[in-house]
Design an enzyme around this catalytic site. Structure first.
Site, PDB file in Angstrom:
ATOM      1  N   ASN A 173      -1.948   2.758   5.273  1.00 17.89           N
ATOM      2  CA  ASN A 173      -2.257   1.490   5.921  1.00 17.89           C
ATOM      3  C   ASN A 173      -1.219   0.470   5.474  1.00 17.89           C
ATOM      4  O   ASN A 173      -1.334  -0.139   4.411  1.00 17.89           O
ATOM      5  CB  ASN A 173      -3.675   1.042   5.559  1.00 17.89           C
ATOM      6  CG  ASN A 173      -4.738   1.950   6.158  1.00 17.89           C
ATOM      7  OD1 ASN A 173      -4.992   1.913   7.351  1.00 17.89           O
ATOM      8  ND2 ASN A 173      -5.333   2.781   5.315  1.00 17.89           N
ATOM      9  N   GLU A 174      -0.194   0.311   6.296  1.00 16.59           N
ATOM     10  CA  GLU A 174       0.956  -0.510   5.949  1.00 16.59           C
ATOM     11  C   GLU A 174       0.647  -2.005   6.097  1.00 16.59           C
ATOM     12  O   GLU A 174      -0.360  -2.386   6.714  1.00 16.59           O
ATOM     13  CB  GLU A 174       2.140  -0.139   6.850  1.00 16.59           C
ATOM     14  CG  GLU A 174       2.580   1.316   6.764  1.00 16.59           C
ATOM     15  CD  GLU A 174       3.388   1.629   5.510  1.00 16.59           C
ATOM     16  OE1 GLU A 174       3.308   0.858   4.533  1.00 16.59           O
ATOM     17  OE2 GLU A 174       4.106   2.646   5.503  1.00 16.59           O
ATOM     18  N   PRO A 175       1.497  -2.876   5.521  1.00 16.20           N
ATOM     19  CA  PRO A 175       1.319  -4.317   5.717  1.00 16.20           C
ATOM     20  C   PRO A 175       1.189  -4.659   7.203  1.00 16.20           C
ATOM     21  O   PRO A 175       1.921  -4.128   8.040  1.00 16.20           O
ATOM     22  CB  PRO A 175       2.593  -4.908   5.110  1.00 16.20           C
ATOM     23  CG  PRO A 175       2.967  -3.937   4.048  1.00 16.20           C
ATOM     24  CD  PRO A 175       2.628  -2.591   4.616  1.00 16.20           C
TER      25      PRO A 175
END
Length: 650
Positions: A173-175
């Site tokens: 879950n990336e920025p």
């Protein structure tokens, strides 16, 4: 272990009455090292498994991959083998998988989990689940919905184990991910791909997408533990624990969970307020180390040289009790300034016929026997090249020990180029060697058809090792070390052909101990960056530490001092440094030329990580940064400095 106080800072900056102030919005446990931290987490998981067994219920675990949980899995395997811990009732769901990705690829998380845990315990194959990197794009959405349904059908996650990326991602879950994000296919952030490039042999080979469990199902777990090791994770840990909840740091979403703990080693916790400036949080013991840390921090924060700090500066920054104990601030300033001044020396082997009472190294013996241990064939010149040169120029008997072959850091086309050279050489000088020609043809054919599930053949690995060895020899000739004092240890733990290495073994320790016993050194230099407990530097140090422990009662060891250097990515904190070796502009340039001898690691080296600078640039900027810190504190201004911390025998 230090547990975070449950009273949090309010908006005005106040804390609970009568107790220590804490800035932490997530409970954090800090351990001396990753080994102790992993043991505690493994014990918690084992207790949960046993509790569920006693209740006749399944234990549903959410599992993570990457370097952080490896030691946890190793501890669980030990408990299975030695304590009878059964995984028969365990159902597991992994966080993520690259896409596309074959399950037997050496980069696959399916393979990772089997090698790190599943193949070594009695978990039922039908009870572990991982995202499928082989399904078609059209099937992914339904697969992700079904993956979450399976978790719910199993009763929900009892325990979710997490790591954290350098950009704050949990799972993948990336920025930019929202707190209600579900399981899905995502595009990996560039920094995530760059940080993983070393495992894939270059950024171009890293998949651009992955399937990941979403933030929402992660937060639905009844218990969450996040692991983080090393100073590279320190800034993002501080943001997640002390900062606002923000999509720019997805780990900060964990502040909303009622039963979450961050488990950190000391380096990963180093930016937390209670670690970085503990005097601002609670009363502290003002020993010399704490005073040095506080005064240097105050000086750098206020951008004032140490000798210009005033009593008001101390009082205004939470250090009034230090003044109350030791009197005027100026006396404290003088003491810390002198301590820092005494770390600086142009004589890392000691200055002959000089008063050494305030120098970091002894004057005698004037000519010392020295071993520089280099985990890879270039760590010596990258991390301490200026000191290396000084030791040789000042007449010390310097030995260099290259602990590993470094073969996995050589690109395939580089290996082919060197094999081709040998074939052409033999043909031109009519030195017929059918065996060499056969090796070249087989290597070329292997590399042409090499797939993700294959590691290099022993012949290809040996050629790559010879390339690194030749570069190391060139560096030693450049510095002035005789070839009979250059030792290639080729420690067995490294020779797996993959990034994943074996633990340190008896043969590794024996090889290191034999060299120390042969040289009987007065000084040993070794790499001291241990952020990754499974990293090559850490395992190389384990071999040295075990060897030193075996030899510590030998008479010659009474005269042996051990100095630790850091790698190209980070330096010791200023208050930790015990020896700082300055370099002139000419010496910096000469160090750069020494690094250039390692041509296979220059220009597009496969292990750049998220830092696009070349090794020589990283090293120079790090060394110049250390010199600037000394200058900012009010000490002499140098072009660059290399720093060391002394390790003491237990």
């Amino acid at each position: 272990m230090q547990a975070a106080d449950k009273a949090h800072l309010n908006a005005s900056g106040g804390g609970s009455i009568g107790g220590p102030i804490t800035y932490e919005k997530i409970p954090t446990h800090i351990y001396a090292d990753a080994k102790d931290a992993s043991e505690a987490v493994a014990q918690e998981i084992a207790a949960l498994i046993r509790q569920k067994q006693a209740e006749g219920k399944p234990c549903v675990l959410g599992l993570a991959t990457g370097s952080s949980p490896k030691t946890v899995y190793a501890k669980l395997i030990r408990m299975h083998r030695e304590e009878g811990l059964s995984f028969q009732n365990v159902i597991s769901f992994n966080l993520d998988e690259y896409y596309p990705m074959e399950p037997d690829s050496i980069h696959s998380y399916h393979r990772f989990m089997k090698e790190q845990l599943f193949d070594h315990v009695d978990i039922r194959p039908e009870n572990y689940f991982l995202p499928d990197g082989t399904i078609s794009v059209e099937q992914i959405q339904e697969f992700c919905r079904e993956y979450e349904r399976k978790i719910q059908e199993a009763g929900g996650l009892d325990f979710q184990l997490l790591g954290i990326g350098g950009n704050g991602h949990v799972g993948f879950n990336e920025p930019g991910t929202l707190i209600n994000a579900r399981t899905r296919l995502i595009t990996l952030d560039h920094s995530t791909r760059a940080a993983t490039a070393m495992e894939f042999g270059g950024l171009a080979q890293v998949p651009r997408k992955a399937i990941t469990l979403g933030v929402a199902p992660i937060l639905n777990a009844r218990r969450i533990v996040l692991l983080a090791w090393g100073e590279r994770k320190a800034p993002v840990i501080r943001g997640a624990v002390e900062g606002p909840v923000t999509e720019h740091n997805p780990a900060s979403y964990l502040q909303a969970h009622p039963n979450v703990t961050f488990v950190l080693d000391e380096r990963a916790a180093s930016e937390l307020t209670r670690v970085k400036t503990p005097w601002a949080v609670d009363s502290v013991t003002w020993d010399n180390g704490m005073i040095k840390k506080a005064v240097t921090h105050l000086s750098l924060t206020l951008k004032k040289p140490i000798l210009k700090l005033t009593d008001k500066d101390y009082n205004d920054n939470g250090m009034s009790d230090l003044l109350a104990k030791y009197g005027a601030g100026y006396e404290i300033n003088i003491d810390v300034f002198n301590q820092l001044q005494h770390t600086i020396t142009g004589w890392p082997g000691g200055k002959p016929n000089a008063d050494d009472s305030n120098r970091p190294e002894r004057a005698q013996p004037a000519q010392k026997r020295v071993i520089i241990f280099s985990p890879h064939p270039d760590d010596d010149i990258i991390s301490m090249g200026g000191t290396f040169q000084r030791l040789v120029d000042q007449g010390h008997d310097v030995h260099v020990a290259y602990q590993t072959s470094g073969n996995i850091a050589v690109a395939d086309d580089e290996a082919l180029r060197f094999i081709d050279f040998v074939v052409d050489f033999n043909q031109h000088f009519q030195t017929r060697n059918d065996h060499v020609t056969k090796i070249f043809r087989e290597a070329k054919e292997f590399l042409k058809h090499k797939n993700d599930s294959e590691i290099d053949t022993p012949e290809v690995r040996h050629v790559k090792g010879l390339i690194r060895r030749g570069e190391a020899k060139a560096t030693c000739r450049f510095v002035g070390v005789p070839m009979d004092q250059v030792h290639f240890l080729d420690l067995p733990f490294y020779e797996t052909g993959t990034v994943q290495k074996k633990p340190v073994g008896e043969e590794d320790i024996r090889i290191v101990a034999d060299l120390i016993a042969k040289v009987q050194p007065h000084q040993i230099y070794a790499a001291g960056d241990f952020a990754d407990p499974h990293g090559t530097h850490k395992v190389c140090w384990d071999a040295i530490e075990n060897a030193l422990d075996r030899l510590k009662n030998e008479a010659y060891m009474d005269q042996c001092w051990v100095w630790l250097y850091r790698g190209a990515w980070a330096e010791w904190d200023i208050h930790e440094i015990q020896m700082a070796v300055p370099m002139s502009p000419d010496q910096v340039l000469k160090k750069r030329m020494g690094i250039f001898k390692h041509q296979s690691q220059k220009d597009g080296v496969v292990f750049q990580g998220e830092d696009s600078r070349e090794f020589w640039q990283r090293a120079e900027e790090r060394n110049q940064g250390t010199a600037k810190l000394y200058d900012a504190l009010g000490l002499a201004e140098y072009e660059a400095m290399e720093a060391f911390v002394r390790w003491h025998f237990k």
